[in-house]
Scaffold this motif. Structure first.
Motif, PDB file in Angstrom:
ATOM      1  N   ARG A   1       0.802  -1.225   0.000  1.00 19.07           N
ATOM      2  CA  ARG A   1       0.000   0.000   0.000  1.00 19.07           C
ATOM      3  C   ARG A   1       0.831   1.269   0.000  1.00 19.07           C
ATOM      4  O   ARG A   1       0.281   2.376   0.010  1.00 19.07           O
ATOM      5  CB  ARG A   1      -0.951   0.004   1.205  1.00 19.07           C
ATOM      6  CG  ARG A   1      -1.932  -1.144   1.172  1.00 19.07           C
ATOM      7  CD  ARG A   1      -2.953  -1.076   2.291  1.00 19.07           C
ATOM      8  NE  ARG A   1      -3.730   0.145   2.286  1.00 19.07           N
ATOM      9  CZ  ARG A   1      -4.869   0.307   2.936  1.00 19.07           C
ATOM     10  NH1 ARG A   1      -5.359  -0.694   3.633  1.00 19.07           N
ATOM     11  NH2 ARG A   1      -5.518   1.436   2.900  1.00 19.07           N
ATOM     12  N   GLU A   2       2.163   1.135   0.027  1.00 14.94           N
ATOM     13  CA  GLU A   2       3.032   2.305  -0.013  1.00 14.94           C
ATOM     14  C   GLU A   2       2.740   3.256   1.147  1.00 14.94           C
ATOM     15  O   GLU A   2       2.856   4.477   1.011  1.00 14.94           O
ATOM     16  CB  GLU A   2       2.859   3.050  -1.340  1.00 14.94           C
ATOM     17  CG  GLU A   2       3.451   2.324  -2.527  1.00 14.94           C
ATOM     18  CD  GLU A   2       4.972   2.453  -2.602  1.00 14.94           C
ATOM     19  OE1 GLU A   2       5.478   3.585  -2.617  1.00 14.94           O
ATOM     20  OE2 GLU A   2       5.645   1.412  -2.626  1.00 14.94           O
TER      21      GLU A   2
ATOM     22  N   SER B   1     -10.162  -1.622  -6.843  1.00 10.92           N
ATOM     23  CA  SER B   1      -8.902  -1.636  -7.610  1.00 10.92           C
ATOM     24  C   SER B   1      -9.116  -1.599  -9.116  1.00 10.92           C
ATOM     25  O   SER B   1      -8.281  -2.096  -9.877  1.00 10.92           O
ATOM     26  CB  SER B   1      -8.060  -2.871  -7.247  1.00 10.92           C
ATOM     27  OG  SER B   1      -7.692  -2.858  -5.895  1.00 10.92           O
TER      28      SER B   1
ATOM     29  N   THR C   1      -8.719  -0.035 -12.483  1.00  3.83           N
ATOM     30  CA  THR C   1      -7.883   0.979 -13.113  1.00  3.83           C
ATOM     31  C   THR C   1      -7.725   0.648 -14.586  1.00  3.83           C
ATOM     32  O   THR C   1      -8.227  -0.371 -15.074  1.00  3.83           O
ATOM     33  CB  THR C   1      -6.490   1.044 -12.462  1.00  3.83           C
ATOM     34  OG1 THR C   1      -5.784  -0.178 -12.748  1.00  3.83           O
ATOM     35  CG2 THR C   1      -6.585   1.231 -10.952  1.00  3.83           C
TER      36      THR C   1
ATOM     37  N   TYR D   1      -2.022   4.939  -3.049  1.00  5.59           N
ATOM     38  CA  TYR D   1      -1.670   3.838  -3.931  1.00  5.59           C
ATOM     39  C   TYR D   1      -1.826   2.547  -3.135  1.00  5.59           C
ATOM     40  O   TYR D   1      -1.276   2.415  -2.039  1.00  5.59           O
ATOM     41  CB  TYR D   1      -0.225   3.977  -4.414  1.00  5.59           C
ATOM     42  CG  TYR D   1       0.330   2.712  -5.054  1.00  5.59           C
ATOM     43  CD1 TYR D   1       0.096   2.432  -6.388  1.00  5.59           C
ATOM     44  CD2 TYR D   1       1.072   1.797  -4.303  1.00  5.59           C
ATOM     45  CE1 TYR D   1       0.589   1.271  -6.973  1.00  5.59           C
ATOM     46  CE2 TYR D   1       1.571   0.643  -4.874  1.00  5.59           C
ATOM     47  CZ  TYR D   1       1.328   0.385  -6.206  1.00  5.59           C
ATOM     48  OH  TYR D   1       1.815  -0.768  -6.773  1.00  5.59           O
TER      49      TYR D   1
ATOM     50  N   HIS E   1      -8.528   2.872  -6.350  1.00  2.00           N
ATOM     51  CA  HIS E   1      -7.080   3.053  -6.267  1.00  2.00           C
ATOM     52  C   HIS E   1      -6.397   1.996  -7.115  1.00  2.00           C
ATOM     53  O   HIS E   1      -7.022   1.001  -7.519  1.00  2.00           O
ATOM     54  CB  HIS E   1      -6.587   2.935  -4.820  1.00  2.00           C
ATOM     55  CG  HIS E   1      -6.953   1.635  -4.162  1.00  2.00           C
ATOM     56  ND1 HIS E   1      -6.328   0.439  -4.448  1.00  2.00           N
ATOM     57  CD2 HIS E   1      -7.900   1.328  -3.234  1.00  2.00           C
ATOM     58  CE1 HIS E   1      -6.852  -0.540  -3.740  1.00  2.00           C
ATOM     59  NE2 HIS E   1      -7.826  -0.032  -2.992  1.00  2.00           N
ATOM     60  N   LEU E   2      -5.108   2.183  -7.388  1.00  2.00           N
ATOM     61  CA  LEU E   2      -4.338   1.145  -8.057  1.00  2.00           C
ATOM     62  C   LEU E   2      -4.029   0.033  -7.064  1.00  2.00           C
ATOM     63  O   LEU E   2      -3.878   0.291  -5.854  1.00  2.00           O
ATOM     64  CB  LEU E   2      -3.028   1.704  -8.611  1.00  2.00           C
ATOM     65  CG  LEU E   2      -3.078   2.325 -10.011  1.00  2.00           C
ATOM     66  CD1 LEU E   2      -3.826   3.658  -9.982  1.00  2.00           C
ATOM     67  CD2 LEU E   2      -1.677   2.516 -10.575  1.00  2.00           C
TER      68      LEU E   2
ATOM     69  N   GLY F   1      -1.712  -2.739  -5.131  1.00  2.00           N
ATOM     70  CA  GLY F   1      -0.309  -2.726  -4.717  1.00  2.00           C
ATOM     71  C   GLY F   1       0.465  -3.900  -5.281  1.00  2.00           C
ATOM     72  O   GLY F   1       1.029  -4.701  -4.522  1.00  2.00           O
TER      73      GLY F   1
ATOM     74  N   LYS G   1       6.936   1.600 -11.003  1.00  2.00           N
ATOM     75  CA  LYS G   1       6.711   2.833 -10.243  1.00  2.00           C
ATOM     76  C   LYS G   1       7.629   3.944 -10.713  1.00  2.00           C
ATOM     77  O   LYS G   1       7.215   5.111 -10.845  1.00  2.00           O
ATOM     78  CB  LYS G   1       6.911   2.576  -8.751  1.00  2.00           C
ATOM     79  CG  LYS G   1       5.851   1.677  -8.134  1.00  2.00           C
ATOM     80  CD  LYS G   1       6.199   1.379  -6.680  1.00  2.00           C
ATOM     81  CE  LYS G   1       5.218   0.393  -6.065  1.00  2.00           C
ATOM     82  NZ  LYS G   1       5.613   0.009  -4.695  1.00  2.00           N
TER      83      LYS G   1
ATOM     84  N   ASP H   1       3.861  10.375 -10.246  1.00  2.00           N
ATOM     85  CA  ASP H   1       2.981  10.137  -9.102  1.00  2.00           C
ATOM     86  C   ASP H   1       1.513  10.207  -9.498  1.00  2.00           C
ATOM     87  O   ASP H   1       0.682   9.455  -8.983  1.00  2.00           O
ATOM     88  CB  ASP H   1       3.279  11.161  -8.007  1.00  2.00           C
ATOM     89  CG  ASP H   1       2.496  10.896  -6.737  1.00  2.00           C
ATOM     90  OD1 ASP H   1       2.740   9.862  -6.093  1.00  2.00           O
ATOM     91  OD2 ASP H   1       1.617  11.718  -6.402  1.00  2.00           O
TER      92      ASP H   1
ATOM     93  N   LEU I   1       0.112   6.983 -10.816  1.00  2.00           N
ATOM     94  CA  LEU I   1      -0.070   5.955  -9.796  1.00  2.00           C
ATOM     95  C   LEU I   1      -1.245   6.260  -8.867  1.00  2.00           C
ATOM     96  O   LEU I   1      -1.514   5.498  -7.942  1.00  2.00           O
ATOM     97  CB  LEU I   1       1.212   5.795  -8.979  1.00  2.00           C
ATOM     98  CG  LEU I   1       2.432   5.287  -9.759  1.00  2.00           C
ATOM     99  CD1 LEU I   1       3.683   5.341  -8.891  1.00  2.00           C
ATOM    100  CD2 LEU I   1       2.200   3.869 -10.272  1.00  2.00           C
ATOM    101  N   HIS I   2      -1.919   7.379  -9.095  1.00  2.00           N
ATOM    102  CA  HIS I   2      -3.068   7.753  -8.266  1.00  2.00           C
ATOM    103  C   HIS I   2      -4.277   8.132  -9.126  1.00  2.00           C
ATOM    104  O   HIS I   2      -5.142   8.897  -8.696  1.00  2.00           O
ATOM    105  CB  HIS I   2      -2.713   8.930  -7.356  1.00  2.00           C
ATOM    106  CG  HIS I   2      -1.748   8.579  -6.271  1.00  2.00           C
ATOM    107  ND1 HIS I   2      -0.387   8.496  -6.483  1.00  2.00           N
ATOM    108  CD2 HIS I   2      -1.941   8.262  -4.967  1.00  2.00           C
ATOM    109  CE1 HIS I   2       0.211   8.156  -5.354  1.00  2.00           C
ATOM    110  NE2 HIS I   2      -0.698   8.005  -4.424  1.00  2.00           N
TER     111      HIS I   2
END
Length: 647
Positions: A117-118, A296, A298, A333, A518-519, A521, A528, A533, A536-537
């Motif tokens: 999940r960063e 998720s 995307t 993310y 969200h993307l 993980g 990445k 950024d 990725l969002h």
């Protein structure tokens, strides 16, 4: 004859009836405990810093050890914890063992969460301890077994070390001490307990004005990097970052907030809503409203660093091209589902809360008797309101949250009509979830407002499908994960198309908001690094209606879920309440909003200080209204969003 045994440390044999080692002087014991506990606290701090993966980077090491000194403050906090445990338990060795095992468990949890999940572990994550099955599903069985073995090994190692220490440095027995020494020892424990207890209470109130611990962390200046919690923990130490996210009021009271100001704001947006609604001829009073948060979901073809052998979402892409659609700016993310759902249902932005308000579903809504939302609004407009989430009711405290919002029914994993899955995917399929919505629409005489949160594409995705998409440009496990995930998207694409097709044939009026939260993980460092950024969002959304003339191609600049409801009313050409009129006006100046980031009307980054005067005023009004609706006196709710609170 004396009996002999071989000690477990392999030293010289001693007779069983040999006298016990003489207890060392009390001063020596206290000195060893003082230094040993300080060393243990430093080691524990190092383990936690390593859990953020930043300890081994020269940049973060310089920050932790030299520039900010956060490592030393983390050590001091952990030393305080050890001192408190010693005062309570009376055994330093036991205190060290407890801290060591807890530290390893937290560090492992932090590594896993950072991977998927960063983001690091937060205080609010303790709520997930009630869902061990969900936590175990987030990691592979091999990783879980390895983590358990590591914790057991640490526990065994610590216990053996404790045994050796206590044999080599036995504690003074109270009966061997003089009365003065006994009183001194008991008084010392009491004093340490009181002192460390007060310090830990201070730590628990880290975000209160004048807090001692926060003052120490800010001696170098305020450097809390709340817009990126991973960076925040690495810069300010794991303990510092963790304390920064301790519970706090959701918002600071905005300047000028009072009943008169909120009355003036209500006047302003009642007039604005009247102007907007004057030319509108549609209505949602007799229309089903379906809000679909697709877990998720995307568009992986937007990402650089790999390619798929074919487009997994062609049907959704075609639908988007023919109606109001675009991309949403996800807060996180790899996670943040409940936060995006919260923004959609309330029109409130996480970007206007304090950065410590990491999860309103866990930290804000359950503590209130009720909460303003679209659920109450549609219920007040004559709709039946139903929530559908094909998973456990306890996740993110949804059962309590949905009750506060005013949902009349909550369909979950044990009450859903169909619980079909696809291949080896353990989660209920999107096809089954959409069928539940169709069944709900069919059995309700009144128009229905339904909020669906799907689960099919939730991680982990390893081995879910027998026919994953082929991936080029990525290697090994990452390629396998991407291929599996893309195949899941294809199943969602098919299920959504069938769902909208069924609604198209239905005689009931229905409008649908569909968005990804969200993307996942699943991407490695190479992907990445190949994407900025924003990529990725960013997730797709569309608003579709089964009524003739309402689906008009309209690309929308990247936006936030807080602005979805006004867009839905635009598609329906329906009159909107003053609150949604305000959100629509804000969106035309600030297209997206999150912690540490604003996007202007064109979707480009802009600082709040650089907004034009009208945009700045609108954002200030939104902040006042959000405070009023969330933790304020709700002076304006009945005028700006009548019925939003179910009483």
């Amino acid at each position: 004859m004396s009996s002999f045994v071989l000690p477990d440390d392999g030293t010289t044999e001693e007779p069983l009836d040999a006298p016990a080692p003489a207890s060392p002087p009390l001063a020596a014991v206290l000195r060893r405990g003082l230094l040993g506990s300080l060393l243990a606290a430093a080691i524990a701090a190092l383990v936690l810093e390593a859990g953020t993966l930043g300890l081994f980077s020269p940049r973060w090491a310089k920050d932790l050890f030299f520039d900010s000194g956060a490592f030393f403050l983390d050590t001091l906090v952990l030393w305080t914890v050890i001192g408190f445990l010693w005062a309570v338990l009376g055994r330093m060795a036991w205190s060290l063992a407890l801290v060591a095992v807890t530290t390893v468990v937290v560090a492992i949890a932090n590594l896993v969460k950072m991977q998927y999940r960063e983001e690091p572990v937060y205080p609010s994550d303790t709520d997930f301890l009630r869902e061990p099955e969900f936590l175990s599903s987030m990691v592979s069985p091999v990783t879980l077994v390895a983590a358990v073995l590591l914790v057991v090994a640490v526990l065994v190692g610590v216990l053996r070390l404790v045994g050796r220490i206590e044999r080599r440095y036995p504690r003074p027995r109270l009966r061997t001490l003089s009365r003065d020494h006994v009183l001194l020892l008991l008084g010392l424990r009491l004093g340490v307990g009181v002192l460390t207890g007060v310090l830990l209470v201070q730590a628990a109130h880290f975000n209160q004005p004048g807090n001692m611990w926060r003052g120490l962390y800010e001696l170098r200046g305020n450097d809390w990097r709340y817009w990126n919690q991973k960076t925040n923990y690495r810069s300010n130490g794991f303990v510092g970052g963790f304390l920064f996210n301790m519970p706090v009021d959701a918002m600071a009271k905005p300047q000028g907030y009072d009943a008169d100001e909120m009355s003036a704001i209500a006047d302003r947006y009642e007039r604005a809503a009247a102007r907007i609604n004057a030319g509108r001829t549609g209505s949602l009073d007799d229309t089903n409203v379906v809000l679909v948060l697709s877990e998720s979901f995307t568009d992986p073809t937007d990402l650089k660093g790999f390619s798929l052998d074919h487009d997994p979402i062609p049907r959704t892409r075609a639908r988007m091209a023919g109606t109001t659609s675009g991309h949403m700016l996800a807060q996180m993310y790899g996670g943040g589902t409940a936060n995006m759902e919260f923004e959609t249902l309330t029109g409130q932005s996480l970007g206007l809360f304090r950065p410590q308000m990491l999860s309103p579903y866990q930290m804000l809504v359950p503590a209130q008797r009720d909460y303003p939302s679209a659920v109450g609004w549609f219920r007040g407009q004559g709709h039946d309101v139903v929530a559908v989430h094909p998973y456990k009711v306890g996740m993110y405290k949804r059962e309590q949250v949905y009750q506060r919002f005013g949902f009349e029914d909550f369909v979950h994993d044990t009450t859903i009509r169909e619980s079909g899955t696809i291949d080896d995917n353990p989660y209920i399929s999107d096809h089954s979830a959409f069928d539940e919505v169709l069944a709900q629409i069919g059995e309700h005489d009144k128009p229905l407002m339904v909020n669906l949160v799907t689960m099919q594409n939730h991680i982990p995705v390893d081995g879910n499908y027998r026919d994953p998409l082929h991936v080029k440009g990525a290697d090994g496990d990452e390629a396998k994960r991407i291929g599996q995930y893309a195949r899941g998207l294809e199943h969602t694409d098919e299920a959504l198309d069938e769902f909208l097709g069924a609604l198209q044939k239905s005689p009931e009026k229905t409008i649908v908001l569909f968005y990804g939260d969200h993307l996942p993980g699943i991407y490695g460092s190479s992907v990445k690094h190949a994407n900025d950024d924003m990529a990725l969002h960013r997730t797709p959304f569309l608003i579709w209606s089964n009524q003739p003339g309402q689906n008009v191609a309209r690309p929308v600049p990247i936006t936030s879920p807080a602005f979805f409801l006004p867009l839905l009313y635009d598609v329906a050409d329906a009159p909107m309440p003053p609150y949604l009129a305000m959100l629509d006006m804000v969106r035309r100046h600030v297209s997206a909003l999150q912690q540490g980031r604003l996007l202007d009307a064109a979707g480009d980054p802009v600082k709040e200080s650089a907004l034009d005067p009208e945009g700045a005023r609108l954002l200030a009004d939104m902040r006042l209204v959000q405070f009023d609706f969330s933790i304020g006196q709700r002076f304006a709710v009945k005028r700006m969003w009548p019925g939003a609170v179910v009483e």
